[in-house]
Design a protein around this motif. Structure first.
Motif, short mmCIF file in Angstrom:
data_model
loop_
_atom_site.label_atom_id
_atom_site.label_comp_id
_atom_site.label_asym_id
_atom_site.label_seq_id
_atom_site.Cartn_x
_atom_site.Cartn_y
_atom_site.Cartn_z
N HIS A 129 10.38 -6.11 -18.90
CA HIS A 129 11.85 -6.59 -19.61
C HIS A 129 11.56 -6.45 -21.50
CE1 HIS A 129 13.93 -10.13 -21.43
NE2 HIS A 129 14.85 -9.75 -20.45
N ASN A 130 12.82 -6.13 -21.92
CA ASN A 130 13.03 -5.85 -23.38
C ASN A 130 12.09 -4.96 -23.93
OD1 ASN A 130 14.90 -6.97 -25.04
ND2 ASN A 130 13.35 -8.34 -26.25
N GLN A 131 11.62 -4.07 -23.19
CA GLN A 131 10.80 -2.94 -23.92
C GLN A 131 11.61 -1.38 -23.50
OE1 GLN A 131 7.28 -3.70 -21.57
NE2 GLN A 131 6.21 -3.88 -23.55
N TRP A 132 11.38 -0.72 -24.79
CA TRP A 132 12.17 0.44 -24.65
C TRP A 132 11.72 1.46 -23.42
CZ3 TRP A 132 16.77 0.89 -26.88
CH2 TRP A 132 16.83 0.14 -28.05
N SER A 133 12.57 2.35 -22.98
CA SER A 133 12.24 3.08 -21.72
C SER A 133 13.13 4.29 -21.56
CB SER A 133 12.04 2.32 -20.62
OG SER A 133 12.10 3.19 -19.34
N PHE A 134 12.63 5.15 -20.98
CA PHE A 134 13.66 6.28 -20.49
C PHE A 134 14.53 5.73 -19.39
CE2 PHE A 134 9.54 7.94 -21.44
CZ PHE A 134 9.85 8.72 -22.73
N PRO A 135 15.91 6.18 -19.34
CA PRO A 135 16.70 5.58 -18.46
C PRO A 135 16.40 6.00 -16.90
CG PRO A 135 18.08 6.62 -20.22
CD PRO A 135 16.57 7.03 -20.41
N GLY A 136 16.20 5.38 -16.03
CA GLY A 136 15.61 5.77 -14.65
C GLY A 136 15.52 4.30 -13.84
N GLY A 137 14.99 4.75 -12.63
CA GLY A 137 15.00 3.75 -11.51
C GLY A 137 14.25 4.27 -10.35
N ARG A 138 14.38 3.69 -9.06
CA ARG A 138 14.06 4.34 -7.86
C ARG A 138 14.54 5.29 -7.64
NH1 ARG A 138 12.80 -1.74 -5.38
NH2 ARG A 138 10.93 -2.22 -6.79
N LEU A 139 14.09 6.14 -6.71
CA LEU A 139 14.69 7.29 -6.04
C LEU A 139 14.95 6.70 -4.38
CD1 LEU A 139 15.26 10.31 -5.98
CD2 LEU A 139 12.99 10.70 -4.99
N GLU A 140 16.10 7.00 -4.24
CA GLU A 140 16.72 6.65 -3.12
C GLU A 140 16.20 7.53 -1.87
OE1 GLU A 140 20.90 5.92 -3.52
OE2 GLU A 140 20.51 4.40 -4.90
N GLN B 115 0.98 -1.21 -0.17
CA GLN B 115 -0.03 -0.04 -0.07
C GLN B 115 0.99 1.05 0.11
OE1 GLN B 115 -2.07 -1.15 3.56
NE2 GLN B 115 -4.15 -1.18 2.40
N ILE B 116 2.02 1.29 -0.03
CA ILE B 116 3.06 2.29 -0.09
C ILE B 116 3.28 2.83 -1.28
CG2 ILE B 116 5.39 3.09 0.54
CD1 ILE B 116 5.43 1.39 2.98
N ILE B 117 3.10 4.07 -1.70
CA ILE B 117 3.36 4.50 -3.03
C ILE B 117 4.99 4.92 -3.09
CG2 ILE B 117 2.92 6.51 -4.63
CD1 ILE B 117 0.23 6.93 -3.41
N LYS B 118 5.46 4.25 -4.00
CA LYS B 118 6.67 4.29 -4.28
C LYS B 118 7.33 5.78 -5.38
CE LYS B 118 6.97 -0.69 -3.78
NZ LYS B 118 6.60 -1.70 -4.27
N THR B 119 8.46 6.06 -5.22
CA THR B 119 8.99 6.99 -6.13
C THR B 119 9.94 6.72 -7.02
OG1 THR B 119 8.68 8.46 -4.16
CG2 THR B 119 9.61 9.53 -6.09
N GLY B 120 9.64 6.68 -8.30
CA GLY B 120 10.66 6.59 -9.57
C GLY B 120 11.11 7.66 -10.22
N ILE B 121 12.08 7.72 -10.95
CA ILE B 121 12.59 8.72 -11.67
C ILE B 121 13.09 8.42 -12.95
CG2 ILE B 121 13.48 10.48 -9.79
CD1 ILE B 121 15.90 8.00 -10.76
N SER B 122 13.15 9.39 -13.82
CA SER B 122 13.59 9.00 -15.16
C SER B 122 13.90 10.20 -15.91
CB SER B 122 12.51 8.30 -16.03
OG SER B 122 11.45 9.06 -16.38
#
Length: 161
Positions: free
Chosen positions: A35-46, A5-12
């Motif tokens: 997996h194997n799909q085009w995306s903007f570089p990014g990930g999780r905010l620490e 139930q926690i909203i996570k924060t990502g960045i790209s």
């Protein structure tokens, strides 16, 4: 409240080539669910990390490119799946240099020409990426980011080396 139930924060980052500003850098995701799909570089905010710093860090880790944000007008979009809920903050960036230490993720530059109504480059045009080849809402997110705070003219006039 469970962890689900926690909203996570990502960045790209929408990463522009400093030598050819009509090109952007995309990566192919190596992990599920995209997996194997085009995306903007990014990930999780620490925890404790500023959004801008997270975008710079993730871009360097995944592509080897050091970037600077063009602006801090963040585009925010939501990803809600059965098992998670993310708020993803994205910003436009320009490549400053390259370093060798990074993950071995497949990345490629794509032209924006057809996307911007030009027909100058036929090969590796971002408009040619089909919906099923990219993360959900890829073209919608790209369009929103290009309209929100970016114009090619100011970037080209910055005399970026």
């Amino acid at each position: 409240m469970s962890l689900k139930q926690i909203i996570k924060t990502g960045i790209s980052g929408l990463i522009f080539d400093s030598k050819q500003p009509r090109k952007i850098l995309l990566i192919k995701r190596e992990q599920p669910p995209y997996h194997n799909q085009w995306s903007f570089p990014g990930g999780r905010l620490e925890f404790g990390e500023l959004i801008a710093d997270g975008i710079v860090r993730e871009t360097k880790e995944e592509t080897g490119y050091l970037v600077n944000l063009i602006s801090k007008n963040y585009n925010i979009h939501e990803v809600i799946r059965q098992d998670s809920h993310y708020l993803i903050f994205s910003a436009s960036c320009i490549i400053q240099s390259y370093v060798k230490e990074h993950e071995q993720i497949h990345s490629q530059f794509f032209y924006l020409d057809k996307y911007l109504g030009k027909d100058e480059n036929e090969k590796f045009n971002v408009s040619e990426i089909k919906d099923e080849e990219a993360i959900p809402n890829f073209h919608e997110i790209l369009d929103k980011m290009l309209k929100q705070d970016f114009s090619l003219d100011p970037l080209e006039n910055k005399n970026i080396k």
